[in-house]
Design a protein around this motif. Structure first.
Motif, mmCIF file in Angstrom:
data_model
loop_
_atom_site.group_PDB
_atom_site.id
_atom_site.type_symbol
_atom_site.label_atom_id
_atom_site.label_comp_id
_atom_site.label_asym_id
_atom_site.label_seq_id
_atom_site.Cartn_x
_atom_site.Cartn_y
_atom_site.Cartn_z
ATOM 1 N N LYS A 61 43.526 50.072 34.496
ATOM 2 C CA LYS A 61 43.928 48.988 33.603
ATOM 3 C C LYS A 61 44.574 47.825 34.358
ATOM 4 C CE LYS A 61 46.465 48.276 29.320
ATOM 5 N NZ LYS A 61 47.228 48.934 28.259
ATOM 6 N N LYS A 62 45.398 48.144 35.311
ATOM 7 C CA LYS A 62 46.120 47.123 36.072
ATOM 8 C C LYS A 62 45.185 46.236 36.882
ATOM 9 C CE LYS A 62 49.858 46.590 39.379
ATOM 10 N NZ LYS A 62 50.888 47.261 40.156
ATOM 11 N N TYR A 63 44.104 46.794 37.403
ATOM 12 C CA TYR A 63 43.240 46.054 38.326
ATOM 13 C C TYR A 63 41.927 45.579 37.723
ATOM 14 C CZ TYR A 63 46.644 47.452 41.708
ATOM 15 O OH TYR A 63 47.832 47.610 42.376
ATOM 16 N N PHE A 64 41.611 46.029 36.526
ATOM 17 C CA PHE A 64 40.344 45.623 35.917
ATOM 18 C C PHE A 64 40.241 44.103 35.741
ATOM 19 C CE2 PHE A 64 37.210 44.977 32.615
ATOM 20 C CZ PHE A 64 36.156 45.713 33.112
ATOM 21 N N PRO A 65 41.263 43.433 35.190
ATOM 22 C CA PRO A 65 41.160 41.966 35.052
ATOM 23 C C PRO A 65 40.961 41.245 36.390
ATOM 24 C CG PRO A 65 42.973 42.805 33.727
ATOM 25 C CD PRO A 65 42.496 43.938 34.585
ATOM 26 N N GLN A 66 41.621 41.740 37.408
ATOM 27 C CA GLN A 66 41.466 41.158 38.748
ATOM 28 C C GLN A 66 40.039 41.340 39.246
ATOM 29 O OE1 GLN A 66 44.539 42.545 41.351
ATOM 30 N NE2 GLN A 66 43.815 41.342 43.089
ATOM 31 N N SER A 67 39.423 42.459 38.936
ATOM 32 C CA SER A 67 38.050 42.713 39.371
ATOM 33 C C SER A 67 37.077 41.757 38.672
ATOM 34 C CB SER A 67 37.652 44.166 39.123
ATOM 35 O OG SER A 67 37.493 44.437 37.756
ATOM 36 N N VAL A 68 37.323 41.480 37.414
ATOM 37 C CA VAL A 68 36.471 40.549 36.671
ATOM 38 C C VAL A 68 36.585 39.138 37.258
ATOM 39 C CG1 VAL A 68 36.108 39.445 34.419
ATOM 40 C CG2 VAL A 68 36.511 41.912 34.557
ATOM 41 N N LYS A 69 37.797 38.749 37.578
ATOM 42 C CA LYS A 69 38.035 37.425 38.179
ATOM 43 C C LYS A 69 37.321 37.294 39.529
ATOM 44 C CE LYS A 69 41.839 34.353 39.393
ATOM 45 N NZ LYS A 69 43.296 34.192 39.432
#
Length: 86
Positions: A61-69
């Motif tokens: 959860k913590k890193y998913f948004p960063q991966s999308v970016k």
């Protein structure tokens, strides 16, 4: 040379920590810095695939948004003509 060594170590970290998103992010960023955008994208896609049903796990959860970016940045590099980013 240091980047190649980091990539090798991060590949191992991904194998041992499948649900630890930070490993995938660091590996994808290392490939990105090296200019290997396809490997960077493959790393992030693997993260998304392997964690498809685990998005609420803290390490995901913590890193998913960063991966999308980062995926968006990769797509811009690979196909700037079709980039829809502002």
């Amino acid at each position: 040379r240091d980047l190649d060594k980091s990539i090798g170590l991060l590949k191992q970290a991904v194998r041992y920590g499948l649900l630890y998103g930070k490993n995938y992010i660091f590996l994808a960023e290392s490939y990105f810095k090296k200019g290997d955008y396809l490997s960077s994208r493959e790393t992030l896609k693997a993260f998304h695939e392997k964690t498809r049903n685990l998005r609420e796990e803290p390490g995901v959860k913590k890193y998913f948004p960063q991966s999308v970016k980062l995926l968006k940045k990769i797509d811009q590099r690979l196909d700037p003509a079709n980039s829809h980013a502002p």
